[in-house]
Design a protein around this motif. Sequence first.
Motif, PDB file in Angstrom:
ATOM      1  N   TYR A  71       0.816  -1.202   0.000  1.00 31.63           N
ATOM      2  CA  TYR A  71       0.000   0.000   0.000  1.00 31.63           C
ATOM      3  C   TYR A  71       0.860   1.266   0.000  1.00 31.63           C
ATOM      4  CZ  TYR A  71      -3.859  -3.123   0.714  1.00 31.63           C
ATOM      5  OH  TYR A  71      -4.786  -4.116   0.543  1.00 31.63           O
ATOM      6  N   ALA A 252      -5.748   5.825   0.218  1.00 33.68           N
ATOM      7  CA  ALA A 252      -5.739   5.989  -1.235  1.00 33.68           C
ATOM      8  C   ALA A 252      -5.684   7.481  -1.560  1.00 33.68           C
ATOM      9  CB  ALA A 252      -6.991   5.368  -1.826  1.00 33.68           C
ATOM     10  N   VAL A 253      -5.169   7.796  -2.730  1.00 37.98           N
ATOM     11  CA  VAL A 253      -5.231   9.175  -3.212  1.00 37.98           C
ATOM     12  C   VAL A 253      -6.662   9.412  -3.695  1.00 37.98           C
ATOM     13  CG1 VAL A 253      -4.453  10.771  -5.005  1.00 37.98           C
ATOM     14  CG2 VAL A 253      -2.804   9.304  -3.832  1.00 37.98           C
ATOM     15  N   VAL A 254      -7.413  10.190  -2.918  1.00 37.50           N
ATOM     16  CA  VAL A 254      -8.783  10.537  -3.300  1.00 37.50           C
ATOM     17  C   VAL A 254      -8.716  11.905  -3.962  1.00 37.50           C
ATOM     18  CG1 VAL A 254     -11.074  11.116  -2.420  1.00 37.50           C
ATOM     19  CG2 VAL A 254      -9.827   9.175  -1.466  1.00 37.50           C
ATOM     20  N   ALA A 582      -8.047  -3.478 -11.380  1.00 32.32           N
ATOM     21  CA  ALA A 582      -8.470  -3.279  -9.993  1.00 32.32           C
ATOM     22  C   ALA A 582      -9.843  -3.880  -9.736  1.00 32.32           C
ATOM     23  CB  ALA A 582      -8.469  -1.788  -9.660  1.00 32.32           C
ATOM     24  N   ARG A 631      -4.395   0.080  -6.520  1.00 29.55           N
ATOM     25  CA  ARG A 631      -4.799   1.281  -7.239  1.00 29.55           C
ATOM     26  C   ARG A 631      -4.991   2.481  -6.307  1.00 29.55           C
ATOM     27  NH1 ARG A 631      -9.169   2.448 -11.914  1.00 29.55           N
ATOM     28  NH2 ARG A 631     -10.666   1.557 -10.483  1.00 29.55           N
ATOM     29  N   TYR A 632      -4.455   3.599  -6.763  1.00 28.86           N
ATOM     30  CA  TYR A 632      -4.480   4.881  -6.043  1.00 28.86           C
ATOM     31  C   TYR A 632      -3.629   4.886  -4.774  1.00 28.86           C
ATOM     32  CZ  TYR A 632      -7.817   6.286  -9.505  1.00 28.86           C
ATOM     33  OH  TYR A 632      -8.406   6.575 -10.698  1.00 28.86           O
ATOM     34  N   TYR A 633      -2.727   3.922  -4.691  1.00 28.78           N
ATOM     35  CA  TYR A 633      -1.700   3.961  -3.649  1.00 28.78           C
ATOM     36  C   TYR A 633      -0.352   4.101  -4.364  1.00 28.78           C
ATOM     37  CZ  TYR A 633      -4.924   2.518   0.047  1.00 28.78           C
ATOM     38  OH  TYR A 633      -5.950   2.457   0.958  1.00 28.78           O
TER      39      TYR A 633
ATOM     40  N   ASP B  49     -13.213   5.146  -2.529  1.00 31.73           N
ATOM     41  CA  ASP B  49     -11.804   5.516  -2.746  1.00 31.73           C
ATOM     42  C   ASP B  49     -11.259   5.189  -4.144  1.00 31.73           C
ATOM     43  OD1 ASP B  49     -11.514   6.600  -0.299  1.00 31.73           O
ATOM     44  OD2 ASP B  49     -10.110   5.107   0.484  1.00 31.73           O
ATOM     45  N   GLN B  50     -12.116   4.958  -5.114  1.00 32.16           N
ATOM     46  CA  GLN B  50     -11.590   4.572  -6.423  1.00 32.16           C
ATOM     47  C   GLN B  50     -11.733   5.671  -7.476  1.00 32.16           C
ATOM     48  OE1 GLN B  50      -9.927   1.439  -7.452  1.00 32.16           O
ATOM     49  NE2 GLN B  50      -9.543   1.784  -5.296  1.00 32.16           N
ATOM     50  N   ASN B  51     -12.177   6.846  -7.083  1.00 34.01           N
ATOM     51  CA  ASN B  51     -12.237   8.005  -7.989  1.00 34.01           C
ATOM     52  C   ASN B  51     -12.984   7.679  -9.280  1.00 34.01           C
ATOM     53  OD1 ASN B  51     -10.563   9.695  -6.273  1.00 34.01           O
ATOM     54  ND2 ASN B  51      -8.869   8.379  -6.899  1.00 34.01           N
TER      55      ASN B  51
END
Lengths: 648, 368
Positions: A71, A252-254, A582, A631-633, B49-51
């Motif tokens: 992560y 996660a990058v939100v 994902a 995803r998004y990490y 959180d998956q945009n």
Amino acid sequence: MHAILLTLLSMVAPADTVTQLDNVEVTATTARTVRNTAPVQMADRTALERLGDAGVSDALKHFSGVTVNDYGGLGGLKTVSVRAMGAKHTAVAYDGVPVTDAQSGDIDISRFRLDNVETLTLSTSGSDAIFRPARLFGAGASLAITSRRPQKSGHPFSAMASVSAGSWGYVAPSLRADWRIDSAGDYTLSASAAWLRADGAYPFRVENGQEPVTGRRRNGDVESITGEINMNLANVSLKGYFYDSDRGLPGAVVFYNSYAAERLHDRNAFTQAVWRFSPAPGLTLRAIGKFNYSQSSYTDRRPSYPGGVRREDHTQREVYLSAGALWKPGREWAVSLTSDLAGNHMRAKAPDAAQPERLTWQTVAAAAFTSERWHVSASMLATDIHERVRRGACAGPLHRFSPSVSASWRVIPGRDLHLRASVADGFRVPTFADRYYTRIGNAALRPERAIQSNLGITWACAANSIGLSSLILTADGYFNRVKDKIVAVPTLYVWVMRNVGVADIGGIDATASAQFALPHGISLTANGSFSWQHAVDVTPGAATRGHVLPYTAALSGSASLSAEWRGFSLTYAVTAMGERFAAYLSGPDNRIAPYADQSLSAACTLPLRRCRLSVRAEALNLAGKNYQVIRYYPMPGRQFRISTSITI
Amino acid sequence: MKTKFIMALAATALLSACASDDPKTPGNPDVPGTSTPTGAYLLCAGNYDQNNAALDFFNPQYPDELTTKVFSSTNGRALGSNANDMTIHGKKMYIVVSTSNTLEITDLRAKAIKTLNFVNEAGQPQEPRYVTAAGSKVYVSLYDGNVAVVDTASLTITKRIPVGPNPEELCVIGDRLYVAESGGANWEGGYNNTVGVINLATETRIGEITVGTNPNRVAADQNGNLYVLTFGNYFDEPNKLTRINPATLNDETLNDETLATASQILFSVGSDRVYAYCATQENWVVTEKRIDTYPTAFGNVTASAFLTDEQTPADVYSLSANPADNSLYVGSTDYTTYGSFTAFAADGSTLAHHGLSSINPQGAWFVR
């Protein structure tokens, strides 16, 4: 499948090389890798040192068939999934004793510092190591970590101090002292302590159409302290272990919202004793005792929580006992019987928590036959589990048998060319969270089953004319079926855990390692691994049926090349993974881009009066790309580290 | 609210939307970007959180076509994570994206005009949940216990009105704003059970109506009746849909009536009828489902069958009635692949069915 494997092998090893081979002499490590009836991958101290100051997780990324769920961040959670079965199917043993977490089922391997590790061994189910704790038999794969032991020769007292520092506030000093009490090295005492801290505020970039999101990761700081005392008293080994880690979870990058305030504080202490005794020739007895205490506090601060904070506290206690006997009546046969008893107890600080307790009794009977050409092993594990809760529904008792059979056959007498095959029936017990987490848990869950089969070929040769001092090649084809997958299934407003999924996973894992002794005392070591897999959902009636499992890459691999000359060494390493998705449907919406993570390290060891000084400089993720494993990490970009250690 | 466990699940259990074919680009003149659109915007929340929140557009005059990902293709950036609600008011659309903590203000073709963020004095996100509009004001419920007032001319937040804990849906009847105060983040303490009443003139909370456990959805009909859907405790207390007589809204003793009680309820108010989806669940599996209609007259709680068990789509997730023609848009999700919607005419006949470009359809909003 067979034909494919042979073709693959012949591509890398021309047929005429085989005929040149002399009688092969291989090391113990090689023997285990090549002659085992099921895939076993090992990295010893020398191999680990080549990889530098990375964590255990980075070393595991070089094994084939392994996915390290990462992560991101320097202190982020890292779990190991083997052959797409899911991380909860991977058992972890530290110095021969299982490490467990009954609550989550996940063992965070980021806590193990590589500088305190002697060997890493990853075996898939069906391995012919028949004398292990029963608990390790049912797992789909097991990772054995052994800690460093005092040197058998040299000064009876030795000590090491090291410090490592790098990008984004990474500082990690450690101390170690070893004392060999008797001259034979049967009585030893060692102690080690390590501290690590990092800000983890690394810059990242995540694509978002024409407006990429950039910034620094927030709340990714970590501070941890580890301490360990080991004592060997002839037949008895004692260990005391302590770990305390406080870290932020960057999440996660939100998009459009960079807030992150989740924190996790883990404390773990355990003490374990292993007693081995040979009362008669060919008979070995072993007893293990362990007491484990762990505490985890999760907090999140948001104004929407009552009082602005959400807190979850869990305390776990485990008592683990194992007793076993191994009997080798002659050179060919070995039989073992091992019985484990474990009591797990969890307390949650929540008003309506189930407060579960579990008693696990596992017994394994195993036998192995070894001859010049054959190596056959079989085991049968019996598992009995009883649980009880203070509140709410409780899982019923579980009884099950898990057999495994495996064999390897030496193709040409005197040569290390082997064919191997194994079948194993493994499972993972639902975790306390799966069964009893408030509202989401489901006490009626059955264990998740993993039925594995493997067919492989291995080959090793030693010294020949072109400076090649050893060469090991392995290739395995496998098929796994995971049934009764434990999945969080949403209903209209809430989620609940259910046994719904079935997945078929087929693939090929191949490894190659070669050592060359070149003129002028230069030695070269090259390692490579390659994996192809196809993991597909086959749940009857599900919308996801026929789709590839999320986060399973069809192609992945790694390579490393290391050159050593006197006290100097230079290593280049790369791990790479193909595209993954994902979610269940493959397409641009869910695609995670392929990546290659390259690193370069240079090290030298110099004698300094009566001491030995080592200095190492490393550049990690040379390409500097914030690739994503989850995803998004985003992973950290290019980073540098320098470490020095002094040993007396 | 989501716990650590759900977050971990969302991150690792990998429940997610799925990819499909290329976005469709029908060449009809009424899609956004070409002229003033008429039709329905369909909003998908996406995964946690998956945009991957998404806005699609459907014009019933072209029932075979769907314009997908209107927001991201118009603005060159994603809508964000967890688009929960939207409203169309005047010439603008107001889209609430909860986890991204934004209110996206766009024109009727989804071209972004302004993005508002909701943070408290400590800089923490206030988590917008639902939105409604009346006159020159837009009201956004914030999960930290506030209702934000946004001026439609300046497009700025002019006030934050403190309300009960974890407010969800809101609606306006006359000069009063009603907001469901769920207490959803306090499940260990048994949730909350009030609907807050706000005087729109003074923009203050002047009182509350006591309802069942965990009120989440509220709506008004043309007669000024207030509908409240309470979710219960998701365990042994079921969902319940009640109607409150507007004449007694300001009284000491409320006059209310129960329309439906079931494991799962969704509802939407049409011009002269209320649609309600009711499902019975056993061992977490839906065993029976139906969509009924109720007249909007207080005192008449007789349900008429609209769709039978077989006619009702599987995995219903949202219900949106178009007050113009009483057509009903039913959103479905299997939580792992793309969501879909089925449009039904007022007589129950099927108008269209389309797969959507993301997961978890929150509903349909109509442009006239």
